[in-house]
Design an enzyme around this catalytic site. Sequence first.
Site, PDB file in Angstrom:
ATOM      1  N   LYS A 195       0.878  -1.180   0.000  1.00 42.35           N
ATOM      2  CA  LYS A 195       0.000   0.000   0.000  1.00 42.35           C
ATOM      3  C   LYS A 195       0.911   1.224   0.000  1.00 42.35           C
ATOM      4  CE  LYS A 195      -1.757   3.024   2.035  1.00 42.35           C
ATOM      5  NZ  LYS A 195      -1.562   4.448   1.687  1.00 42.35           N
ATOM      6  N   SER A 249       5.468   7.979   9.605  1.00 40.16           N
ATOM      7  CA  SER A 249       5.558   8.807  10.816  1.00 40.16           C
ATOM      8  C   SER A 249       5.471   7.950  12.078  1.00 40.16           C
ATOM      9  CB  SER A 249       4.434   9.836  10.813  1.00 40.16           C
ATOM     10  OG  SER A 249       3.191   9.169  10.910  1.00 40.16           O
ATOM     11  N   THR A 250       5.998   8.496  13.149  1.00 37.05           N
ATOM     12  CA  THR A 250       5.943   7.793  14.434  1.00 37.05           C
ATOM     13  C   THR A 250       4.499   7.618  14.889  1.00 37.05           C
ATOM     14  OG1 THR A 250       8.157   8.449  15.078  1.00 37.05           O
ATOM     15  CG2 THR A 250       6.615   7.997  16.867  1.00 37.05           C
ATOM     16  N   GLU A 270       9.958   1.692  10.501  1.00 35.37           N
ATOM     17  CA  GLU A 270      11.016   2.683  10.246  1.00 35.37           C
ATOM     18  C   GLU A 270      10.341   4.031  10.349  1.00 35.37           C
ATOM     19  OE1 GLU A 270      13.976   1.735   9.962  1.00 35.37           O
ATOM     20  OE2 GLU A 270      13.830  -0.343   9.300  1.00 35.37           O
ATOM     21  N   CYS A 304      14.137  10.758   6.565  1.00 30.57           N
ATOM     22  CA  CYS A 304      13.931  10.433   7.979  1.00 30.57           C
ATOM     23  C   CYS A 304      15.202  10.656   8.803  1.00 30.57           C
ATOM     24  CB  CYS A 304      13.415   9.019   8.139  1.00 30.57           C
ATOM     25  SG  CYS A 304      14.370   7.797   7.248  1.00 30.57           S
TER      26      CYS A 304
END
Length: 503
Positions: A195, A249-250, A270, A304
């Site tokens: 996705k 994102s976190t 990640e 990142c």
Amino acid sequence: MLKTIERNGGAPVRIPEGSLLIDGDWRSPSSGEFIDVFDPATEEPIAKIAAGSSADIDLAVQAAQRTFESSAWQKMRPLDRGRLLEKLALLIERDAEELARLETLDSGKPYYVTRNVDLEFTVDALRYYGGWSSKMAGEYLTLSPFVDDGGTYRAYTERRPVGVVGGITPWNFPLGQAIQKIAPAIAFGCTIVLKPSEEASLTSLRLGELILEAGIPDGAINIVTGYGATAGQALVDHPLVRKIAFTGSTATGQRILASAASQMKRVTLELGGKSPTIVLADANLDKAIAGAANAIFPNSGQVCTAGSRLFVEASIFDAVTMGVAAIADELRLGNGFDTQTQLGPLISKRQLERVSGLVASGIDEGAEPLSGASQENRPGYFYRPTILKNGRADMRIAREEVFGPVVLAMPIDDLRQVKALANDTIYGLGASIWTRDLNKAHLLAAQIDAGTVWLNTHNILDTAVPFGGNKLSGLGREFGSEAINAYTETRATCMRLEAPELD
Ligand code: NDP
């Protein structure tokens, strides 16, 4: 399925439109809904992608499961899985210029970057993982059983593919990230549903064409575009998906980890970072200045591991920050197809607003811009490369990931202080140290809480080197020999052997 358009005076680009790759076939989304795709350099609509739903995800996962269980897949020789990846690498090399143009159109990054970095990295990764397909080794173990029944006990272990993988990728390196999920999954015998980010799906879809041409078995690689909250979440929640490989994102990573817990799904994450670039007084100044700028500005800071906090020993603070500001001022922003362009736009209006808002908050809290800190007065989501001084560790911009071409500079007095400041973050992804003193380099590197520490360089990523984050920067490692743990489970087989004539 492929629509040809000519853009920005460049060669034609074939844009894959509106379908999902499920079980070796292009299908329309079951919802009948589509998402508009915009060129971030012009804000013009360029294509429509399918808004995949949970029903489409279910079809894709069922197909991936059928292929995974098929005897053809189970019996495929490991070397032949590697050969499939090599075929895909050759096709990507054949179409590299077109794929690079498509990536430039969709993401805005300069063509010389998509062609020479994104595409090269993608092909290298396919070849790297292709080589691993035949190296899934186990151990042979001698046991010390508590029973004395005349038998001899031995065990062996083997690595077994986890099953169907859900790969969820972001928009900053779209094709490269797609391959980072697909290549290890196939190499280690899994099947996958990808996705991609709704912000940048076009090269993943074009990759789908090449996957079919390479003769990769139907259902082994499925590509479902759509929104994260619907298609992405459905993939995470699907009971037949045994592992999620996520980059993003976190906040989304935390949501995925929580959702995966109930099914004890394997997860690699990640996530974001707030990586420090540390320049000590004895560093080669010219190289450190260029290195600090190069740590943050490429890909307009949408990396990142971007070096978004710059710590410089006080005696050289002005020289380094002014040097980085001078580089920032000279960087040419523009359309990625213009050969003079060094930096493209940010991916979206939302990202532009986020970056502008964070810089404004930094200035409100006392930071002082030495360069940039402004949008460009033209269409497109352009933000000038920015260095802020008078930074403090408690500022919002010192603590949150910006994901834009923005670095906050802070002077430091000694190594103890820099160690404390560098580690004073919820993240732990990357760091770089610039010094000519080997003792300081290695001893400080050992005290930085990050997945990767670079010495006198930054952002050197190589598929051979395990990559991932500590703390809220992620879970697990991709790349290198550690990838095998991420896509396989250990199976132990224990046996009792007895042959009296050999006693
Ligand atoms: P997200 O983490 O939301 O998106 C990454 C991927 O996850 C996309 O494919 C997204 O789909 C998908 N996704 C979103 N929600 C879910 C969900 N509930 N379940 C499953 N998948 C989901 O990042 P954003 O694009 O929103 O970017 C926001 C910020 O994240 C950036 O400003 C940056 O700070 C950080 N980021 C970090 C990256 C990194 O490499 N570490 C990469 C990208 C962003 P879709 O986009 O289609 O909705």
